[in-house]
Design a protein around this motif. Structure first.
Motif, PDB file in Angstrom:
ATOM      1  N   PHE A 118      64.297  26.603  32.991  1.00 47.22           N
ATOM      2  CA  PHE A 118      62.902  26.219  33.210  1.00 47.22           C
ATOM      3  C   PHE A 118      62.128  27.239  34.045  1.00 47.22           C
ATOM      4  CE2 PHE A 118      65.407  22.255  32.926  1.00 47.22           C
ATOM      5  CZ  PHE A 118      64.876  21.761  31.744  1.00 47.22           C
ATOM      6  N   SER A 119      62.808  28.285  34.524  1.00 49.38           N
ATOM      7  CA  SER A 119      62.173  29.220  35.464  1.00 49.38           C
ATOM      8  C   SER A 119      60.827  29.735  34.973  1.00 49.38           C
ATOM      9  CB  SER A 119      63.091  30.416  35.731  1.00 49.38           C
ATOM     10  OG  SER A 119      64.206  29.984  36.463  1.00 49.38           O
ATOM     11  N   GLU A 120      60.785  30.150  33.716  1.00 48.96           N
ATOM     12  CA  GLU A 120      59.560  30.758  33.207  1.00 48.96           C
ATOM     13  C   GLU A 120      58.413  29.754  33.153  1.00 48.96           C
ATOM     14  OE1 GLU A 120      58.976  33.277  29.342  1.00 48.96           O
ATOM     15  OE2 GLU A 120      60.746  34.006  30.416  1.00 48.96           O
ATOM     16  N   ILE A 121      58.739  28.505  32.799  1.00 48.20           N
ATOM     17  CA  ILE A 121      57.689  27.481  32.679  1.00 48.20           C
ATOM     18  C   ILE A 121      57.147  27.117  34.054  1.00 48.20           C
ATOM     19  CG2 ILE A 121      57.128  25.163  31.835  1.00 48.20           C
ATOM     20  CD1 ILE A 121      59.558  25.435  29.938  1.00 48.20           C
ATOM     21  N   ILE A 122      58.045  26.885  35.009  1.00 49.15           N
ATOM     22  CA  ILE A 122      57.572  26.400  36.316  1.00 49.15           C
ATOM     23  C   ILE A 122      56.956  27.518  37.161  1.00 49.15           C
ATOM     24  CG2 ILE A 122      59.147  24.420  36.391  1.00 49.15           C
ATOM     25  CD1 ILE A 122      60.929  26.027  38.312  1.00 49.15           C
ATOM     26  N   SER A 123      57.216  28.783  36.802  1.00 52.10           N
ATOM     27  CA  SER A 123      56.611  29.865  37.586  1.00 52.10           C
ATOM     28  C   SER A 123      55.255  30.286  37.013  1.00 52.10           C
ATOM     29  CB  SER A 123      57.535  31.077  37.631  1.00 52.10           C
ATOM     30  OG  SER A 123      57.705  31.609  36.327  1.00 52.10           O
ATOM     31  N   SER A 124      54.883  29.753  35.853  1.00 52.68           N
ATOM     32  CA  SER A 124      53.578  30.066  35.263  1.00 52.68           C
ATOM     33  C   SER A 124      52.473  29.553  36.182  1.00 52.68           C
ATOM     34  CB  SER A 124      53.472  29.394  33.890  1.00 52.68           C
ATOM     35  OG  SER A 124      52.169  29.527  33.382  1.00 52.68           O
ATOM     36  N   ILE A 125      51.496  30.411  36.467  1.00 49.17           N
ATOM     37  CA  ILE A 125      50.420  30.029  37.394  1.00 49.17           C
ATOM     38  C   ILE A 125      49.393  29.201  36.632  1.00 49.17           C
ATOM     39  CG2 ILE A 125      48.537  30.932  38.821  1.00 49.17           C
ATOM     40  CD1 ILE A 125      50.359  33.370  39.381  1.00 49.17           C
ATOM     41  N   SER A 126      49.080  28.018  37.165  1.00 49.48           N
ATOM     42  CA  SER A 126      48.136  27.143  36.460  1.00 49.48           C
ATOM     43  C   SER A 126      46.702  27.317  36.959  1.00 49.48           C
ATOM     44  CB  SER A 126      48.555  25.673  36.601  1.00 49.48           C
ATOM     45  OG  SER A 126      48.620  25.310  37.961  1.00 49.48           O
ATOM     46  N   ASP A 148      63.861  15.892  32.450  1.00 47.91           N
ATOM     47  CA  ASP A 148      63.035  14.743  32.047  1.00 47.91           C
ATOM     48  C   ASP A 148      61.580  15.166  31.901  1.00 47.91           C
ATOM     49  OD1 ASP A 148      65.315  13.275  32.246  1.00 47.91           O
ATOM     50  OD2 ASP A 148      64.872  12.496  34.252  1.00 47.91           O
ATOM     51  N   LEU A 149      61.106  15.981  32.848  1.00 49.35           N
ATOM     52  CA  LEU A 149      59.704  16.404  32.821  1.00 49.35           C
ATOM     53  C   LEU A 149      59.423  17.312  31.629  1.00 49.35           C
ATOM     54  CD1 LEU A 149      59.434  17.025  36.642  1.00 49.35           C
ATOM     55  CD2 LEU A 149      58.109  15.337  35.379  1.00 49.35           C
ATOM     56  N   GLU A 181      61.018  16.964  28.731  1.00 50.14           N
ATOM     57  CA  GLU A 181      61.028  16.084  27.555  1.00 50.14           C
ATOM     58  C   GLU A 181      59.733  15.301  27.403  1.00 50.14           C
ATOM     59  OE1 GLU A 181      64.577  13.744  27.543  1.00 50.14           O
ATOM     60  OE2 GLU A 181      65.861  15.515  27.363  1.00 50.14           O
ATOM     61  N   ASN A 182      59.120  14.910  28.540  1.00 51.08           N
ATOM     62  CA  ASN A 182      57.861  14.156  28.420  1.00 51.08           C
ATOM     63  C   ASN A 182      56.624  15.051  28.558  1.00 51.08           C
ATOM     64  OD1 ASN A 182      57.537  14.638  31.160  1.00 51.08           O
ATOM     65  ND2 ASN A 182      58.053  12.554  31.790  1.00 51.08           N
ATOM     66  N   ASP A 183      56.855  16.381  28.516  1.00 49.67           N
ATOM     67  CA  ASP A 183      55.764  17.388  28.515  1.00 49.67           C
ATOM     68  C   ASP A 183      55.021  17.512  29.845  1.00 49.67           C
ATOM     69  OD1 ASP A 183      56.235  18.328  26.023  1.00 49.67           O
ATOM     70  OD2 ASP A 183      54.613  17.260  25.020  1.00 49.67           O
ATOM     71  N   CYS A 184      55.446  16.761  30.862  1.00 48.43           N
ATOM     72  CA  CYS A 184      54.743  16.848  32.150  1.00 48.43           C
ATOM     73  C   CYS A 184      54.910  18.219  32.804  1.00 48.43           C
ATOM     74  CB  CYS A 184      55.239  15.765  33.111  1.00 48.43           C
ATOM     75  SG  CYS A 184      54.616  14.136  32.699  1.00 48.43           S
ATOM     76  N   THR A 195      60.258   6.205  41.625  1.00 49.66           N
ATOM     77  CA  THR A 195      59.342   5.289  40.930  1.00 49.66           C
ATOM     78  C   THR A 195      57.981   5.912  40.626  1.00 49.66           C
ATOM     79  OG1 THR A 195      58.740   4.489  43.112  1.00 49.66           O
ATOM     80  CG2 THR A 195      60.372   3.204  41.896  1.00 49.66           C
ATOM     81  N   LEU A 196      57.859   7.231  40.700  1.00 48.79           N
ATOM     82  CA  LEU A 196      56.570   7.880  40.451  1.00 48.79           C
ATOM     83  C   LEU A 196      56.105   7.635  39.020  1.00 48.79           C
ATOM     84  CD1 LEU A 196      56.938  11.387  42.141  1.00 48.79           C
ATOM     85  CD2 LEU A 196      55.790   9.385  43.032  1.00 48.79           C
ATOM     86  N   ASP A 197      54.821   7.374  38.880  1.00 50.17           N
ATOM     87  CA  ASP A 197      54.224   7.233  37.550  1.00 50.17           C
ATOM     88  C   ASP A 197      53.693   8.604  37.140  1.00 50.17           C
ATOM     89  OD1 ASP A 197      52.753   6.723  35.303  1.00 50.17           O
ATOM     90  OD2 ASP A 197      51.765   4.920  36.076  1.00 50.17           O
ATOM     91  N   PHE A 198      54.355   9.240  36.168  1.00 48.63           N
ATOM     92  CA  PHE A 198      53.969  10.587  35.780  1.00 48.63           C
ATOM     93  C   PHE A 198      52.735  10.615  34.877  1.00 48.63           C
ATOM     94  CE2 PHE A 198      58.492  11.207  36.878  1.00 48.63           C
ATOM     95  CZ  PHE A 198      58.311  12.173  37.866  1.00 48.63           C
TER      96      PHE A 198
END
Length: 448
Positions: free
Chosen positions: A278-286, A332-333, A335-338, A415-418
């Motif tokens: 997931f490194s590349e996805i989570i390091s992308s600057i939003s 999980d995140l 898989e649900n695209d979050c 219990t976070l609602d994503f």
């Protein structure tokens, strides 16, 4: 900032616009997709997925920072690109105000393909109050003498707020527009999509200049996309754009017409031991944003905030973890695209505080110097508590900096609602008032 016993850092809920009831089925069109204060802070704009722009103005009758509805207009309509067999959503991606120069307001709004410059102004509505034709409901007999002749009189009936599109800037982007930024000269602005940045003159709608183009000759060689772009707040020749490869490039338009060769690049080398799928996805600057003095850059990736000194490219001066508790849930995140959610980051008007959002409608405000943070929740219970005169929810037991029972601790629970997330926010330019977009609601918070 986090000095009061409640743990709310002096922040209190002020207002909420939108449906205040518990609504399970929220209409997609009502979800707020952007929020923006103007340069005075007296006006606030929101755009939604239904293509509407709603403006609020400061309520001068009230002592605190309170806003009231000003006007609403349909900015974009859904379209269909027949050449590409592609539906173009009406969703407003960004709104940017132009500095006010007369009685009217000017603002830019954009969906995926088309940018519009709107003029919003007050107009008096006048009606004919007296004439020879009708007296209320009864026709009047024709006048027999010139003294009986009644000249038509106009009477002011009402003031209305009108919104007119002055310019439509279209057909310049092959990909979805995600950023617009008005230059400090108030004459030009940039718009950015995944592969290009275009420079426009506000007065010319049929011509733009392509100043950044990272599209490879062969699209199979594509390795990165542009994720955000912004002009420098005071230097009209400097702008920056961020990339999915976790870097920020600073470009100078005096250097060359095509700014593919950056003047500076801010990038931190990744620790190889932390590499994962997931490194590349989570390091992308939003999102990226200049501080108001232009000295620092704030950037947001999926798990952290970073503050960069414009004079130091090798590493950020501060890195602030936002979502460390989500590191174990990346599967999980994904898989649900979050994991692809694009959170914005905002400087406070004084450049001493920064704000960003999280899941379950939590958002965090940090003191830049001490990194003390305040966790708040843009939730329906906030205005219920205000009605009853009680403390803000989650701040009841005098907790501070993560002691048991605080919102900071709740934020790390399973219990976070994503589906509830704070992606968009705006900070008043002159005082501690923030506007938070929470699904179909607009929350306002103030601090003394």
């Amino acid at each position: 900032m986090d000095t009061d016993a409640s743990g709310s850092g002096g922040w209190r809920f002020a207002q909420c616009f939108g449906d205040k009831g518990e609504v399970e089925d929220i209409t997609e069109a009502d979800i707020i997709s952007t929020v923006e204060f103007d340069s005075t802070g007296n006006y606030l704009a929101t755009g939604d997925k239904g293509g509407r722009v709603v403006l609020f103005e400061r309520n001068e009758m009230k002592k605190g920072c309170e806003y009231k509805f000003y006007t609403e207009f349909q900015s974009h309509e859904p379209e269909f690109d027949y050449l590409k067999s592609l539906e173009i959503e009406e969703k407003i991606n960004k709104i940017k105000w132009c500095k006010r120069q007369n009685a009217a307001h000017f603002l830019l709004s954009t969906n995926d393909k088309t940018i519009k410059l709107w003029k919003v102004f007050e107009r008096s509505l006048r009606v004919v109050s007296e004439s020879n034709l009708l007296d209320g409901q009864r026709p009047i007999a024709p006048p027999t003498h010139s003294t009986q002749l009644k000249l038509p009189r106009m009477q002011q009936q009402d003031n209305i707020v009108a919104a007119v599109p002055r310019k439509v800037y279209s057909n310049a982007h092959a990909y979805h527009i995600h950023s617009i930024s008005v230059n400090s000269d108030q004459e030009t602005y940039i718009s950015a999509d995944d592969l290009r940045v275009n420079l426009w003159n506000l007065n010319i709608s049929d011509q733009s200049f392509n100043i950044v183009d990272i599209k490879p000759a062969n699209m199979e060689e594509l390795t990165e996309v542009i994720t955000a772009a912004q002009f420098h707040p005071t230097q009209c020749n400097v702008f920056m754009y961020s990339s999915s490869k976790s870097n920020i490039k600073l470009a100078d338009m005096r250097d060359s017409a095509l700014c593919d060769r950056h003047a500076k690049m801010f990038e931190e080398e990744e620790d190889p031991s932390n590499r994962s799928f997931f490194s590349e996805i989570i390091s992308s600057i939003s999102d990226v944003e200049f501080s108001h003095d232009g000295r620092y850059i704030l950037s947001r990736d999926y798990l952290s905030l970073k503050i960069w000194d414009i004079n130091m490219e090798s590493k950020p001066v501060k890195t602030i973890p936002i979502h460390d508790h989500l590191r174990g849930k990346l599967c999980d995140l994904y898989e649900n695209d979050c994991i692809f959610d694009k959170f914005e980051c905002i400087w406070g008007g004084d450049d001493k505080h920064i704000l960003t959002g999280s899941y379950h409608n939590y958002f965090r405000i940090y003191d830049v110097d001490t990194l003390n943070d305040v966790v708040l929740q843009a939730d329906k219970s906030a205005f219920k508590a205000k009605k009853m005169g009680g403390p803000m929810p989650g701040n009841k037991m005098g907790m501070k900096n993560g002691r048991p029972g605080s919102l900071r601790e709740t934020m790390a629970l399973d219990t976070l609602d994503f589906n509830k997330k704070i992606l968009h926010a705006s900070w008043h330019p002159r005082e501690n008032t923030i506007a938070i977009a929470a699904t179909n609601n607009l929350f306002l918070y103030s601090a003394a």
